[in-house]
Design a protein around this motif. Structure first.
Motif, PDB file in Angstrom:
ATOM      1  N   LEU A   3       0.824  -1.200   0.000  1.00 21.07           N
ATOM      2  CA  LEU A   3       0.000   0.000   0.000  1.00 21.07           C
ATOM      3  C   LEU A   3       0.860   1.251   0.000  1.00 21.07           C
ATOM      4  O   LEU A   3       1.972   1.257   0.551  1.00 21.07           O
ATOM      5  N   LEU A   4       0.329   2.319  -0.584  1.00 24.66           N
ATOM      6  CA  LEU A   4       0.930   3.643  -0.465  1.00 24.66           C
ATOM      7  C   LEU A   4       0.005   4.501   0.379  1.00 24.66           C
ATOM      8  O   LEU A   4      -1.197   4.582   0.106  1.00 24.66           O
ATOM      9  N   LEU A   5       0.555   5.133   1.409  1.00 25.85           N
ATOM     10  CA  LEU A   5      -0.205   6.050   2.262  1.00 25.85           C
ATOM     11  C   LEU A   5       0.325   7.461   2.041  1.00 25.85           C
ATOM     12  O   LEU A   5       1.501   7.730   2.292  1.00 25.85           O
ATOM     13  N   VAL A  27       3.892  -1.054   3.608  1.00 25.65           N
ATOM     14  CA  VAL A  27       3.415   0.327   3.464  1.00 25.65           C
ATOM     15  C   VAL A  27       4.566   1.277   3.152  1.00 25.65           C
ATOM     16  O   VAL A  27       5.600   1.249   3.831  1.00 25.65           O
ATOM     17  N   ASP A  28       4.371   2.115   2.141  1.00 29.01           N
ATOM     18  CA  ASP A  28       5.240   3.261   1.895  1.00 29.01           C
ATOM     19  C   ASP A  28       4.456   4.495   2.284  1.00 29.01           C
ATOM     20  O   ASP A  28       3.298   4.657   1.858  1.00 29.01           O
ATOM     21  N   ALA A  29       5.052   5.372   3.092  1.00 30.91           N
ATOM     22  CA  ALA A  29       4.368   6.583   3.558  1.00 30.91           C
ATOM     23  C   ALA A  29       5.026   7.817   2.952  1.00 30.91           C
ATOM     24  O   ALA A  29       6.256   7.948   2.956  1.00 30.91           O
ATOM     25  N   VAL A  30       4.195   8.705   2.400  1.00 30.06           N
ATOM     26  CA  VAL A  30       4.675   9.985   1.878  1.00 30.06           C
ATOM     27  C   VAL A  30       3.810  11.087   2.482  1.00 30.06           C
ATOM     28  O   VAL A  30       2.724  10.822   3.013  1.00 30.06           O
ATOM     29  N   TYR A  31       4.287  12.343   2.351  1.00 30.40           N
ATOM     30  CA  TYR A  31       3.647  13.421   3.096  1.00 30.40           C
ATOM     31  C   TYR A  31       3.146  14.582   2.242  1.00 30.40           C
ATOM     32  O   TYR A  31       2.675  15.581   2.773  1.00 30.40           O
ATOM     33  N   ASP A  32       3.243  14.479   0.920  1.00 31.12           N
ATOM     34  CA  ASP A  32       2.641  15.497   0.058  1.00 31.12           C
ATOM     35  C   ASP A  32       2.249  14.856  -1.268  1.00 31.12           C
ATOM     36  O   ASP A  32       2.684  13.755  -1.609  1.00 31.12           O
ATOM     37  N   GLY A  33       1.404  15.576  -2.018  1.00 31.25           N
ATOM     38  CA  GLY A  33       0.861  15.013  -3.238  1.00 31.25           C
ATOM     39  C   GLY A  33       1.883  14.814  -4.339  1.00 31.25           C
ATOM     40  O   GLY A  33       1.770  13.871  -5.136  1.00 31.25           O
ATOM     41  N   GLY A  34       2.882  15.679  -4.392  1.00 27.06           N
ATOM     42  CA  GLY A  34       3.918  15.521  -5.409  1.00 27.06           C
ATOM     43  C   GLY A  34       4.702  14.244  -5.206  1.00 27.06           C
ATOM     44  O   GLY A  34       4.981  13.496  -6.155  1.00 27.06           O
ATOM     45  N   GLU A  35       5.050  13.987  -3.954  1.00 25.83           N
ATOM     46  CA  GLU A  35       5.775  12.763  -3.617  1.00 25.83           C
ATOM     47  C   GLU A  35       4.901  11.533  -3.869  1.00 25.83           C
ATOM     48  O   GLU A  35       5.374  10.510  -4.381  1.00 25.83           O
ATOM     49  N   ALA A  36       3.620  11.652  -3.560  1.00 28.02           N
ATOM     50  CA  ALA A  36       2.692  10.539  -3.799  1.00 28.02           C
ATOM     51  C   ALA A  36       2.657  10.190  -5.281  1.00 28.02           C
ATOM     52  O   ALA A  36       2.706   9.007  -5.659  1.00 28.02           O
ATOM     53  N   LEU A  37       2.573  11.204  -6.128  1.00 28.66           N
ATOM     54  CA  LEU A  37       2.522  10.974  -7.569  1.00 28.66           C
ATOM     55  C   LEU A  37       3.789  10.280  -8.054  1.00 28.66           C
ATOM     56  O   LEU A  37       3.728   9.333  -8.859  1.00 28.66           O
ATOM     57  N   ASP A  38       4.953  10.713  -7.543  1.00 30.93           N
ATOM     58  CA  ASP A  38       6.223  10.084  -7.937  1.00 30.93           C
ATOM     59  C   ASP A  38       6.241   8.609  -7.552  1.00 30.93           C
ATOM     60  O   ASP A  38       6.661   7.754  -8.346  1.00 30.93           O
TER      61      ASP A  38
END
Length: 227
Positions: A3-5, A27-38
């Motif tokens: 999952l990506l969070l 789980v991979d956790a990211v903290y902004d939408g740009g990072e999520a898209l990458d």
């Protein structure tokens, strides 16, 4: 299951990651939408959890872009807002479900299980009925030379109606089969998406109709069928 969070509240993100890992999710956790898209564009995820309100890019912006690029990975939206407009926009963009903050971890887990279960049941075989074909993998509805790309929920509902041809499905049946057991969508959502499907069928010039029988439900009907 991987999952990506994407959640910008770090304390909440850490708590969710701990719970998911305890239940054997990677789980991979990211903290902004740009990072999520990458991460989405470079990774292979079974499911994505997107907060709507994030810096750089909002969850809705991320969702819009990945769906336009053909990514069909299931998406669960998290939002601190209760307005129906956010939910409708997210679902229309191709989200599979939404969860409003604050939420109970048990409910989050249930929605993730339902989302992943629907993904496992989702098959890319071409469906056909009357003069239309449906490709569940690309969400394309075709009639002759005309094609329309359906939203995720439109595609699911059309798929369910084709698979149950000749059978009336009640609003409650469609809620369960399209939105899942754990969704808090109501029959009003079914009526809205039936209307959407009728417009999509008209758009491609199909003779297929969504027939409604009061007190019974809905089914697909070919033009030449007068029953």
């Amino acid at each position: 299951m991987r999952l990506l969070l994407a959640e910008d509240e770090e304390a909440l993100s850490e708590a969710v990651v701990d719970v998911l890992k305890y239940h054997r999710y990677q789980v991979d956790a990211v903290y902004d939408g740009g990072e999520a898209l990458d991460y989405i564009q470079s990774g292979d995820y079974d499911g994505i959890i997107l907060d709507i309100m994030m810096p750089v890019k909002s969850g809705l912006e991320v969702l819009r872009q990945i769906r336009s690029e053909g990514c069909r990975t299931p998406v669960l939206l998290l939002t601190a807002k209760s307005q129906i407009e956010d939910r409708i926009e997210g679902l229309d963009l191709g989200a599979d479900d939404y969860l409003t903050k604050p939420f109970h971890m048990g409910e989050l887990l249930a929605r993730i299980r339902a989302m992943l279960r629907r993904r496992e049941e989702f098959t890319p075989d071409i469906r056909s009925f009357g003069d239309i074909t449906l490709n569940p993998q690309t969400s394309e509805l075709q009639c002759g030379e005309k094609t329309a790309v359906l939203s995720r929920l439109e595609c699911r509902m059309m798929d369910v109606l084709i698979l149950n041809k000749g059978i009336y499905l009640s609003s409650e049946d469609l809620l369960e089969k399209v939105w899942g057991y754990d969704s808090d969508a109501d029959v009003g959502s079914v009526w809205v998406y039936i209307s959407y499907l009728r417009k999509q069928l008209a758009k491609v010039g199909s003779g297929v109709k969504v027939k409604a029988r009061r007190g019974t439900g809905y089914m697909l009907q070919e033009q030449e069928d007068n029953g």
